[in-house]
Write a protein that holds these residues in place. Structure first.
Motif, PDB file in Angstrom:
ATOM      1  N   LEU A  39       0.833  -1.212   0.000  1.00  0.00           N
ATOM      2  CA  LEU A  39       0.000   0.000   0.000  1.00  0.00           C
ATOM      3  C   LEU A  39       0.861   1.253   0.000  1.00  0.00           C
ATOM      4  O   LEU A  39       0.428   2.319  -0.414  1.00  0.00           O
ATOM      5  CB  LEU A  39      -0.870   0.024   1.247  1.00  0.00           C
ATOM      6  CG  LEU A  39      -2.048  -0.926   1.251  1.00  0.00           C
ATOM      7  CD1 LEU A  39      -2.630  -1.014   2.643  1.00  0.00           C
ATOM      8  CD2 LEU A  39      -3.097  -0.465   0.264  1.00  0.00           C
ATOM      9  N   PHE A  80      -1.005   2.861  -5.740  1.00  0.00           N
ATOM     10  CA  PHE A  80      -2.335   3.426  -5.518  1.00  0.00           C
ATOM     11  C   PHE A  80      -3.376   2.346  -5.761  1.00  0.00           C
ATOM     12  O   PHE A  80      -3.568   1.901  -6.896  1.00  0.00           O
ATOM     13  CB  PHE A  80      -2.611   4.568  -6.498  1.00  0.00           C
ATOM     14  CG  PHE A  80      -1.955   5.866  -6.154  1.00  0.00           C
ATOM     15  CD1 PHE A  80      -2.341   6.580  -5.027  1.00  0.00           C
ATOM     16  CD2 PHE A  80      -0.975   6.401  -6.966  1.00  0.00           C
ATOM     17  CE1 PHE A  80      -1.751   7.800  -4.717  1.00  0.00           C
ATOM     18  CE2 PHE A  80      -0.376   7.621  -6.669  1.00  0.00           C
ATOM     19  CZ  PHE A  80      -0.767   8.312  -5.538  1.00  0.00           C
ATOM     20  N   TYR A  81      -4.045   1.907  -4.722  1.00  0.00           N
ATOM     21  CA  TYR A  81      -5.188   1.013  -4.887  1.00  0.00           C
ATOM     22  C   TYR A  81      -6.442   1.869  -4.955  1.00  0.00           C
ATOM     23  O   TYR A  81      -6.456   3.009  -4.508  1.00  0.00           O
ATOM     24  CB  TYR A  81      -5.258   0.022  -3.723  1.00  0.00           C
ATOM     25  CG  TYR A  81      -4.204  -1.055  -3.846  1.00  0.00           C
ATOM     26  CD1 TYR A  81      -4.474  -2.234  -4.535  1.00  0.00           C
ATOM     27  CD2 TYR A  81      -2.936  -0.880  -3.307  1.00  0.00           C
ATOM     28  CE1 TYR A  81      -3.502  -3.206  -4.683  1.00  0.00           C
ATOM     29  CE2 TYR A  81      -1.950  -1.850  -3.456  1.00  0.00           C
ATOM     30  CZ  TYR A  81      -2.244  -3.010  -4.139  1.00  0.00           C
ATOM     31  OH  TYR A  81      -1.287  -3.973  -4.300  1.00  0.00           O
ATOM     32  N   LEU A  82      -7.517   1.306  -5.519  1.00  0.00           N
ATOM     33  CA  LEU A  82      -8.728   2.089  -5.704  1.00  0.00           C
ATOM     34  C   LEU A  82      -9.836   1.595  -4.778  1.00  0.00           C
ATOM     35  O   LEU A  82      -9.927   0.401  -4.485  1.00  0.00           O
ATOM     36  CB  LEU A  82      -9.194   2.005  -7.159  1.00  0.00           C
ATOM     37  CG  LEU A  82      -8.157   2.454  -8.195  1.00  0.00           C
ATOM     38  CD1 LEU A  82      -8.724   2.333  -9.600  1.00  0.00           C
ATOM     39  CD2 LEU A  82      -7.717   3.895  -7.930  1.00  0.00           C
ATOM     40  N   SER A  83     -10.663   2.541  -4.323  1.00  0.00           N
ATOM     41  CA  SER A  83     -11.852   2.116  -3.581  1.00  0.00           C
ATOM     42  C   SER A  83     -13.066   2.154  -4.507  1.00  0.00           C
ATOM     43  O   SER A  83     -14.074   1.528  -4.234  1.00  0.00           O
ATOM     44  CB  SER A  83     -12.056   3.009  -2.361  1.00  0.00           C
ATOM     45  OG  SER A  83     -12.142   4.352  -2.747  1.00  0.00           O
ATOM     46  N   ALA A  84     -12.980   2.897  -5.595  1.00  0.00           N
ATOM     47  CA  ALA A  84     -14.024   2.868  -6.614  1.00  0.00           C
ATOM     48  C   ALA A  84     -13.367   2.940  -7.973  1.00  0.00           C
ATOM     49  O   ALA A  84     -12.751   3.958  -8.270  1.00  0.00           O
ATOM     50  CB  ALA A  84     -14.980   4.053  -6.444  1.00  0.00           C
ATOM     51  N   ASN A 140       2.552   5.590  -5.440  1.00  0.00           N
ATOM     52  CA  ASN A 140       2.070   6.267  -4.234  1.00  0.00           C
ATOM     53  C   ASN A 140       3.261   6.734  -3.398  1.00  0.00           C
ATOM     54  O   ASN A 140       3.534   6.213  -2.326  1.00  0.00           O
ATOM     55  CB  ASN A 140       1.194   5.306  -3.429  1.00  0.00           C
ATOM     56  CG  ASN A 140       0.339   6.031  -2.411  1.00  0.00           C
ATOM     57  OD1 ASN A 140       0.397   7.250  -2.298  1.00  0.00           O
ATOM     58  ND2 ASN A 140      -0.447   5.288  -1.666  1.00  0.00           N
ATOM     59  N   ILE A 161      -9.178   6.869  -4.974  1.00  0.00           N
ATOM     60  CA  ILE A 161      -7.985   6.215  -4.418  1.00  0.00           C
ATOM     61  C   ILE A 161      -8.325   5.681  -3.033  1.00  0.00           C
ATOM     62  O   ILE A 161      -8.916   6.375  -2.213  1.00  0.00           O
ATOM     63  CB  ILE A 161      -6.821   7.226  -4.274  1.00  0.00           C
ATOM     64  CG1 ILE A 161      -6.554   7.956  -5.586  1.00  0.00           C
ATOM     65  CG2 ILE A 161      -5.565   6.544  -3.756  1.00  0.00           C
ATOM     66  CD1 ILE A 161      -6.011   7.138  -6.683  1.00  0.00           C
ATOM     67  N   ASN A 191      -5.976   4.446  -0.828  1.00  0.00           N
ATOM     68  CA  ASN A 191      -4.919   4.702   0.154  1.00  0.00           C
ATOM     69  C   ASN A 191      -4.132   5.961  -0.168  1.00  0.00           C
ATOM     70  O   ASN A 191      -2.935   5.898  -0.403  1.00  0.00           O
ATOM     71  CB  ASN A 191      -3.962   3.492   0.210  1.00  0.00           C
ATOM     72  CG  ASN A 191      -3.409   3.142  -1.171  1.00  0.00           C
ATOM     73  OD1 ASN A 191      -4.055   3.362  -2.185  1.00  0.00           O
ATOM     74  ND2 ASN A 191      -2.203   2.628  -1.209  1.00  0.00           N
ATOM     75  N   PRO A 192      -4.813   7.129  -0.211  1.00  0.00           N
ATOM     76  CA  PRO A 192      -4.050   8.333  -0.576  1.00  0.00           C
ATOM     77  C   PRO A 192      -3.034   8.688   0.506  1.00  0.00           C
ATOM     78  O   PRO A 192      -3.297   8.490   1.691  1.00  0.00           O
ATOM     79  CB  PRO A 192      -5.124   9.417  -0.682  1.00  0.00           C
ATOM     80  CG  PRO A 192      -6.269   8.925   0.123  1.00  0.00           C
ATOM     81  CD  PRO A 192      -6.208   7.429   0.120  1.00  0.00           C
ATOM     82  N   LYS A 193      -1.875   9.178   0.087  1.00  0.00           N
ATOM     83  CA  LYS A 193      -0.859   9.592   1.052  1.00  0.00           C
ATOM     84  C   LYS A 193      -0.980  11.073   1.345  1.00  0.00           C
ATOM     85  O   LYS A 193      -0.611  11.532   2.404  1.00  0.00           O
ATOM     86  CB  LYS A 193       0.539   9.320   0.476  1.00  0.00           C
ATOM     87  CG  LYS A 193       1.245   8.196   1.182  1.00  0.00           C
ATOM     88  CD  LYS A 193       2.689   8.086   0.756  1.00  0.00           C
ATOM     89  CE  LYS A 193       3.157   6.671   1.036  1.00  0.00           C
ATOM     90  NZ  LYS A 193       4.278   6.278   0.226  1.00  0.00           N
TER      91      LYS A 193
END
Lengths: 487, 548
Positions: A278, A282-286, A358, B408, B410-412
């Protein structure tokens, strides 16, 4: 022959030397016209011009942040003093703070732990001069003694920006004084016969024959014309596209949002690989998941992971949606389409597109940037061909000298890193990676011919060509920069 | 690609030149070090006086110490590999079944007569730390403990115990703590506790007198602390992957052997009995033809053997012994790479693929290329903006109604929480960045917009143009839109539209056939305010994907 403006300036200077602002005020000429007149007079030896320049400073993006939150290295030593562990530091303190604190000799690393050095203790006691200077810059009250610190700060990322403003003042020469004294006695009729502009009427009626057109001082500076231009990134992106097309490559249709399956699994990156963390991707939630292809390729990929990496492969992990971390994500999909007969081999494919990491951004790193990727699929493809292709590519781009060194990617073997020699800086710079796809990548997709693959940086070579220091400048799109930028 | 170059999962190892020379057994010119290490795949990050820092790729955990680097370098310049073996000992290590459900694997080794000094301790700590961080996946997969063997009494027992049932003095502390307290109070407990804290019992390694050696993967006991006077060492490696723990043990043990230690095996008894470390070398075929075909070379069998010997391999009859510490060798392609490394990547003559193919650019790029040419002709400057944006920037500031978008997880940073679905906010931000630039400003961008329908993502391309000047008007932007449509041959109509980002009565919708393709007009003063701008903005945004 004196121009009307020149006369006005001469008259104004009869009372003594003046600054441009004063002249402009006196003569009611705007600054531009007054300045032009002064330079004409200088050419004629009638006035002396004294130019002084003054440097002014303002805060850059980082500087603004540092002013508000403190310098990361200073925050770092404060935390070290409070006995906080390394893990408790912010990303910036770890990344930027640590290296500066070390450079300044504020911290030592003892037995793997951070310890405050005597310099650091002194800094804590005596305060941080750079912070004081930053505040002075923001309040525009810097003094001469601040210059050494300012110089250091200027050399560091985007902390300070400097601008130069020019001031000019004029005074009459001996010749000028003589000229000025004669002005009132100049024959007004004579002056009146000279005209500046040629009207349509003058031209069609033939009146121009009687007119005396005033001669210009052709060496005078004029207003700058500002062209509409393409963005340097796009200019070089197109140059690169053209190079590949010249070499017989077909451009791939690709996507930014991919399943982990195509971005990682199909490229033989085990599901616990650190790059899948993580922290890096960048993983997505949508959308949270992207369905895997309804194809046996999924089973084949699963099998190769379980056999070679020896763990239980999870379909769910593979379905997680990501912003692609490299444009190699599209390559196994093209290989699969060859297997399915939708495309033919031998073939050469390329793409120049965006990829995502990320990561915290700074002058060297961005979360979103471009990559130049591609594959060659053909029966006799060799590692030497890959070297040759990269050499040809960079030579067409203007980098004659390149070299290779071994590297590692989970999906290629042999793998290499390519560096180009940059003459102006007398330095080797690393520009990307390449390799031959592993059988573990090819067999599940299409394993008949060897596949040569690469992923190269787009931004870095442009930064070299344009002598840029801060990668963020590309995406800031400051129009003044865009207008000036040449690549 | 370019994973390594971005620093993801690279580990850096620092050592002194003197130590390296001592371990290699000869003086090394600085030229030798500076060419040999990078040609072995270890780019030099930094050289400061006598200190050298190199990057190690994640496939080579055996290079995470100066001993490992010296081993590789010695073979590379000397042409012959060092061989290792271990003596059997009667030290036993039993695995209790209670631990199988949490952290099932443990292996061990004893190294005797090591001459320990500060450098050895430092190198050992660095190796442990780097292995934990990369190969051990932050101790989740593999964790290593090194102990003073003489302070404890084998046989050893690895078992799961109740968190409060055992107390010991953890490394770096002075008082006894029970396991729960360690997770709470000890820095390592706080850092690594989450790996095991969800189990009802915790793994523990004890000796025959129930003295605690280690509470893996968290911390060792003070009892077995290694210092300058330690002579004999016991190494334990626990983890969740049997191969990985075996590999890590070999790597740690061999670097101590390189320091003069004598290696003794430990008998591990769990579901089955076996001796560790297992230093048996794999013997593989040397597929000369395949390797030559892949590299594009013509090496004879004998030449290949010679090259591979420089990479630590040994010849046994017509076959090849893979060094036991080379845990990355999976397949013949790995041998091919080692051949290329030994020969030198830069000594290979570059060649070019010899088949004919016709270049072809994407249809969208052809259209976009024409469009860009046109807009530059109209005096526009091109902007290239990032697709990452925040909801606040994309919707709120621009007064755009929120619609389903790619988010996103897991935005930082708060600036990057979504992928943009409009270009308009990006261009307004650019105008803010350009507030020092001379007016008028004419800007365009052709970029990605991502929309979401259920779980389906559509990535399309849009064009946006902005005029920024005291005289920027609806008429001017309309005239630009018409010029674009006319020159590109697009049949685009316009009708009045109400749109929250634009001034009422000064906005129009663009449509093509029945499909709405865009909007243009004068930007609402509230939006101009929100973006910190001071002049009127006239703007056009339209989808161009439908014209590809």
């Amino acid at each position: 022959m004196l121009h009307q403006y020149e006369r006005l300036v001469l008259l104004s200077l009869r009372q003594g030397g003046k600054t441009l602002e004063e002249i402009s005020h006196d003569t009611k000429l705007n600054r531009d016209s007054a300045s032009r007149a002064c330079y004409w007079l200088k050419e004629k030896g009638a006035v002396d011009i004294h130019e002084t320049s003054e440097q002014s400073f303002r805060l850059g993006e980082e500087g603004k942040r540092f002013l508000q939150y403190g310098f990361p290295e200073f925050n770092l030593i404060k935390k070290v003093r409070e006995g906080k562990s390394f893990e408790k530091l912010s990303e910036e303190e770890k990344r930027v703070g640590l290296s500066w604190a070390k450079r300044k000799g504020w911290v030592d690393i003892k037995e793997g732990r951070l310890a405050l050095a005597s310099e650091g203790e002194r800094a804590l006691k005596e305060g941080h001069p750079e912070e004081t200077v930053l505040r002075k810059v923001s309040e525009n009250i810097t003094e001469k003694k601040d210059l050494p610190v300012i110089k250091e700060l200027l050399a560091r990322g985007d902390v300070l920006r400097s601008a130069e403003s020019k001031h000019i003042s004029c005074s009459l020469t001996e010749k000028g004084t003589k000229l000025a004294s004669k002005i009132s006695s100049i024959d007004k009729d004579e002056a009146g016969r000279y005209v500046n502009t040629l009207s349509k009427e003058d031209i069609v009626t033939g009146r121009w024959k009687e007119l005396k057109l005033r001669e210009y001082e052709v060496s005078m500076p004029v207003m700058k014309s500002l062209p509409g231009k393409r963005h340097p990134l796009d200019v070089v992106r197109n140059r690169i596209r053209k190079i590949f097309i010249e070499m017989g490559f077909e451009e791939m249709e690709d996507r930014l949002v991919e399943s982990s399956f195509w971005n990682f699994d199909a490229l033989f990156q085990p599901q616990d690989h650190p790059a899948r963390d993580l922290m890096d991707t960048f993983y997505l939630s949508a959308p949270e998941r992207i369905p895997l292809p309804r194809d046996e390729v999924v089973e084949r990929v699963k099998k190769v992971h379980e056999e070679k990496w020896k763990y239980k492969w999870s379909r769910e992990v593979a379905e997680q949606a990501v912003l692609r971390t490299h444009d190699t994500a599209i390559s196994p999909q093209y290989l699969l389409s060859i297997r399915k007969g939708e495309r033919k081999a031998p073939a050469k494919f390329f793409t120049v597109g965006r990829v995502y990491r990320n990561e915290a951004t700074d002058y060297k790193h961005l979360s979103e940037f471009h990559q130049v990727g591609g594959i060659i699929v053909y029966e006799g493809a060799t590692f030497r061909d890959l070297l040759g292709l990269l050499k040809e590519f960079y030579s067409k781009l203007g980098f004659e000298k390149i070299r290779f060194s071994p590297s590692y990617f989970p999906y290629t073997e042999p793998s290499l890193e390519v560096e180009v020699y940059y003459k102006d800086r007398k330095q080797w710079l690393e520009l990307g990676g390449a390799g031959v796809f592993r059988p573990e990548v090819c067999l599940p997709t299409w394993g008949k011919y060897p596949v040569l693959a690469w992923g190269l940086s787009l931004e870095r070579p442009i930064m070299l060509m344009m002598n840029m220091k801060d990668i963020r400048q590309f995406y800031r799109n400051d129009v003044s920069w865009l207008r000036e930028a040449r690549v | 690609m370019a994973e390594g170059s971005e620093g993801v999962s690279l580990a850096s190892v620092t050592f002194s030149k003197k130590e390296l020379e001592a371990l290699v057994g000869r003086k090394l010119g600085s030229g030798c070090i500076e060419t040999a290490l990078p040609s072995l795949g270890m780019p030099i990050e930094n050289v400061e006086e006598e200190e050298i820092c190199v990057d190690i790729t994640p496939n080579r955990p055996d290079l995470l110490s100066v001993e490992g680097i010296a081993r590789a370098l010695a073979a590379f310049i000397g042409g012959k590999a060092k061989e290792y073996d271990a003596e059997e000992s009667d030290v036993k290590l039993r695995i209790d079944s209670s631990v199988l459900s949490m952290r099932p694997f443990i292996v061990g080794a004893v190294v005797k007569d090591v001459k320990i000094n500060d450098e050895v301790v430092e190198s050992l700590m660095q190796l442990q730390e780097k292995l934990h961080e990369t190969y051990g996946r932050k101790r989740r997969k593999v964790s290593i403990g090194v102990h003073n063997f003489d302070a404890v009494q084998p046989p050893f027992l690895y078992k799961a115990v109740k968190p409060r049932s055992y107390s010991f003095v953890p490394l770096g502390m002075e008082e006894k703590l029970n396991l729960s307290q360690i997770l709470e109070k000890h820095p390592k407990g706080r850092e690594y506790g989450s790996i095991i804290s969800h189990f009802s019992g915790y793994p523990l390694l004890v000796d025959s007198k129930e003295q605690v050696l280690s509470f893996p993967p968290v911390i060792n006991g003070e009892l077995t602390r290694v210092n300058r006077n330690t002579k004999n060492l016991f190494i334990d490696v626990t983890g969740t992957d049997e191969n990985a723990v075996m590999d890590a043990l070999k790597i740690v043990a061999l670097s101590l052997v390189d320091r003069g230690g004598k290696l003794h095996t430990v008998e591990v008894a769990g579901k089955r009995k076996f001796k560790t470390p297992d230093l048996r070398e794999r013997v593989v075929e040397l597929p000369a033809e395949k390797i030559n075909n892949m590299l594009g070379t013509n090496f004879t069998q004998a030449q290949l053997f010679k090259l591979l010997e420089r990479m630590g391999y040994a010849r046994t009859g017509g076959r090849l012994k893979v060094p036991c510490y080379r845990v990355d060798i999976m397949d013949w392609v790995d041998l091919a790479e080692d051949v290329a490394i030994a020969y030198g990547y830069n000594s290979l003559t570059p060649s070019l693929p010899n088949f004919f193919s016709i270049g072809k650019e994407k249809r969208s790029e052809i259209v976009e290329g024409r469009l860009k040419e046109l807009l530059v002709g109209l005096g526009f400057n091109q902007a290239v903006c990032q697709n990452l944006i925040s909801e606040r920037e994309c919707f709120e500031k621009a007064l755009l109604p929120e619609k389903p978008h790619v988010k996103i997880k897991n935005p930082k940073v708060e600036e990057y929480t979504m992928m943009r679905c409009w270009l308009l906010p990006s261009l307004l931000s650019v105008l803010f960045q350009s507030r020092q630039a001379e007016l008028p400003i004419k800007l365009f961008e052709i970029g990605d917009v991502l929309s979401l329908d259920g779980s389906h993502v559509t990535e399309s391309r849009s064009l946006a143009c902005a005029l920024y000047d005291s005289k920027a008007t609806f008429n001017e932007i309309k005239s630009m839109a018409e010029a674009v449509a006319r020159e590109m041959g697009w049949k685009v109509g316009m009708r009045v539209a109400e749109h929250p980002s634009f001034i009422k009565g000064r906005a129009a919708e663009l449509f093509c056939g029945k499909k709405k393709v865009g909007v243009l007009g004068e930007i609402h003063p509230q939006v101009i305010n929100n973006f910190g701008l001071e002049q009127p903005v006239a703007l056009l945004e339209m989808d161009i994907t439908s014209f590809f």
